[in-house]
Design a protein around this motif. Structure first.
Motif, PDB file in Angstrom:
ATOM      1  N   ALA A  74      -7.301  -9.491  10.892  1.00  0.00           N
ATOM      2  CA  ALA A  74      -7.818  -8.617   9.833  1.00  0.00           C
ATOM      3  C   ALA A  74      -8.824  -7.618  10.403  1.00  0.00           C
ATOM      4  N   ALA A  75      -9.693  -8.102  11.294  1.00  0.00           N
ATOM      5  CA  ALA A  75     -10.671  -7.205  11.904  1.00  0.00           C
ATOM      6  C   ALA A  75      -9.988  -6.169  12.784  1.00  0.00           C
ATOM      7  N   LYS A 101      -0.883 -13.957   0.415  1.00  0.00           N
ATOM      8  CA  LYS A 101      -1.945 -13.071  -0.061  1.00  0.00           C
ATOM      9  C   LYS A 101      -2.765 -12.525   1.109  1.00  0.00           C
ATOM     10  N   MET A 102      -3.052 -13.374   2.096  1.00  0.00           N
ATOM     11  CA  MET A 102      -3.777 -12.926   3.283  1.00  0.00           C
ATOM     12  C   MET A 102      -2.970 -11.877   4.048  1.00  0.00           C
ATOM     13  N   ALA A 103      -1.684 -12.146   4.235  1.00  0.00           N
ATOM     14  CA  ALA A 103      -0.822 -11.205   4.947  1.00  0.00           C
ATOM     15  C   ALA A 103      -0.736  -9.878   4.205  1.00  0.00           C
ATOM     16  N   GLN A 104      -0.603  -9.955   2.899  1.00  0.00           N
ATOM     17  CA  GLN A 104      -0.537  -8.745   2.074  1.00  0.00           C
ATOM     18  C   GLN A 104      -1.810  -7.913   2.226  1.00  0.00           C
ATOM     19  N   ILE A 109      -5.001  -3.326   4.840  1.00  0.00           N
ATOM     20  CA  ILE A 109      -6.070  -2.913   5.751  1.00  0.00           C
ATOM     21  C   ILE A 109      -5.509  -2.063   6.890  1.00  0.00           C
ATOM     22  N   SER A 110      -4.358  -2.466   7.410  1.00  0.00           N
ATOM     23  CA  SER A 110      -3.762  -1.802   8.575  1.00  0.00           C
ATOM     24  C   SER A 110      -3.006  -0.530   8.219  1.00  0.00           C
ATOM     25  N   GLY A 111      -2.719  -0.325   6.953  1.00  0.00           N
ATOM     26  CA  GLY A 111      -1.908   0.818   6.562  1.00  0.00           C
ATOM     27  C   GLY A 111      -0.443   0.641   6.889  1.00  0.00           C
ATOM     28  N   GLY A 112       0.040  -0.607   6.810  1.00  0.00           N
ATOM     29  CA  GLY A 112       1.463  -0.870   7.029  1.00  0.00           C
ATOM     30  C   GLY A 112       1.823  -1.201   8.468  1.00  0.00           C
ATOM     31  N   PRO A 179       2.538  -0.812  -0.523  1.00  0.00           N
ATOM     32  CA  PRO A 179       2.905   0.586  -0.775  1.00  0.00           C
ATOM     33  C   PRO A 179       3.555   1.266   0.434  1.00  0.00           C
ATOM     34  N   PHE A 180       3.649   0.550   1.561  1.00  0.00           N
ATOM     35  CA  PHE A 180       4.096   1.170   2.802  1.00  0.00           C
ATOM     36  C   PHE A 180       5.570   0.906   3.117  1.00  0.00           C
ATOM     37  N   ARG A 181       6.076  -0.255   2.716  1.00  0.00           N
ATOM     38  CA  ARG A 181       7.454  -0.653   3.030  1.00  0.00           C
ATOM     39  C   ARG A 181       7.810  -1.861   2.178  1.00  0.00           C
ATOM     40  N   GLU A 182       9.026  -2.357   2.356  1.00  0.00           N
ATOM     41  CA  GLU A 182       9.470  -3.474   1.510  1.00  0.00           C
ATOM     42  C   GLU A 182       8.577  -4.692   1.681  1.00  0.00           C
ATOM     43  N   ARG A 183       8.252  -5.036   2.929  1.00  0.00           N
ATOM     44  CA  ARG A 183       7.318  -6.112   3.247  1.00  0.00           C
ATOM     45  C   ARG A 183       6.982  -6.031   4.728  1.00  0.00           C
TER      46      ARG A 183
END
Length: 352
Positions: A74-75, A101-104, A109-112, A179-183
């Motif tokens: 995450a960091a 939820k953590m992965a989402q 945070i990463s922008g996809g 919002p960036f891709r399917e998953r």
């Protein structure tokens, strides 16, 4: 041949050096500070991915430092701009709803740029000493299949209900959706039959442990012959490898000998680690067939030699279908730089 251009990634040093733990040229350091600096430099050098392996306790010795994969990922997602962040996950350590939820969140945070690497565990004390228990090999994969089924659905933003042997999820929905891709992309490791079928059915990229080209070609052919879900894109392939690239083949061979000598000093730690391993884990049976340094196959892939030799071998693996090369070095930072400067341009010229 992979229809995609080759990508190059590095292993985060989550539990220190990859080849030998007692190296005067690379003192043991698994700190957040080192890993942050390493990943930021890797991104600047043009590397495409970083793999953050998950262990809660050090697999070599309980007293050694161990980076935590998911908080670090995450960091890193917040600190970087381009590099893909791949966090490994052992399903028994997190309920699938919590992990999804953590992965989402890291995806946002990463922008996809986030991905998860499903690993069904081999280090027995990590689970047993926590009171979780360590199921036999195929049972862990059955658990992992249910687990990733739930995670996959939730990451797609679907309203999810699932009832199986291990999980009972009722009408669960996670928001905000991706919002960036399917998953986020799903990588799967492991070479046993349950692992192969799991990545066929649920994964996007199969991580193959370092081994010779002919063995990798056989593995890729087996997976390509299997039927995937109609909605899934063709399976992609990654290879783990430890690289020693030098001006000449002789100097690379000398450094390999040096690392073998250093690794011999870790013999007692390796024996302790060996006693913790599930004897049914296919990758460790494969490792035993070839002397090597480095983890996850290490130098068994043969990426040892001059810059030209290593580039040629990487091109051969790419023509066999490998897209992502997930690399280890020692000394890590120095060799990571020289690989980016000397080998990657040669590979791109060879592939065209």
């Amino acid at each position: 041949m992979s229809t995609l251009p080759p990508r190059f990634g590095v292993w985060a040093l989550v539990h220190g050096s990859r080849a030998a733990l007692q190296d005067p040229d690379e003192p043991y350091d698994a700190s957040w500070a080192r890993n942050k600096a390493l990943v930021l430099e890797a991104e600047q050098l043009g590397y495409d991915s970083v793999l953050v392996a998950q262990h809660t306790i050090n697999p070599h010795h309980a007293e050694f430092d161990q980076l935590e994969a998911w908080t670090a990922s995450a960091a890193l997602a917040a600190l970087t701009e381009r590099i893909e962040i791949i966090a490994a996950i052992k399903p028994y350590l997190y309920h699938p709803v919590v992990l999804a939820k953590m992965a989402q969140q890291i995806e946002h945070i990463s922008g996809g740029r986030f991905a998860l690497n499903l690993v069904n565990a081999w280090n027995r004390p990590e689970l047993e000493r926590a009171g979780i228990g360590f199921a036999e090999h195929d049972a862990r994969y059955a658990y992992g299949r249910e687990w990733i089924t739930v995670v996959d659905s939730l990451l797609r933003g679907e309203r999810t209900s699932f009832r199986g042997e291990h999980f009972d999820v009722d009408d669960y929905l996670l928001r905000p959706a991706d919002p960036f891709r399917e998953r986020p992309r799903i990588y799967v490791g492991g070479e046993s039959e349950p692992a192969r079928q799991l990545v066929t059915d649920k994964g996007d990229v199969w991580f193959i442990n370092g081994q010779p080209l002919d063995a990798v070609q056989t593995l890729i052919a087996d997976l390509r012959a299997r039927t995937r879900p109609a909605s899934y894109a063709p399976l992609r392939f990654g290879l783990s490898a430890f690289v020693i690239a030098r001006d000449t083949d002789d100097t690379a061979a000398q450094h390999l000998d040096h690392l073998f000598a250093l690794a011999a000093k870790d013999a007692s730690l390796r024996e302790q680690q060996k006693s913790n391993i599930d004897p049914n884990a296919v990758m460790f049976k494969t490792f035993a067939q070839t002397p090597r340094v480095g983890s996850n196959g290490g130098t068994a892939a043969g990426l040892v030699g001059s810059y030209d030799t290593v580039a040629k071998r990487i091109a051969e693996f790419h023509f066999a279908g490998i897209e992502l090369f997930m690399l280890q070095f020692q000394p890590f930072e120095r060799d990571m730089r020289s690989f980016a400067e000397e080998v990657i341009p040669r590979v791109r010229r060879l592939i065209g």
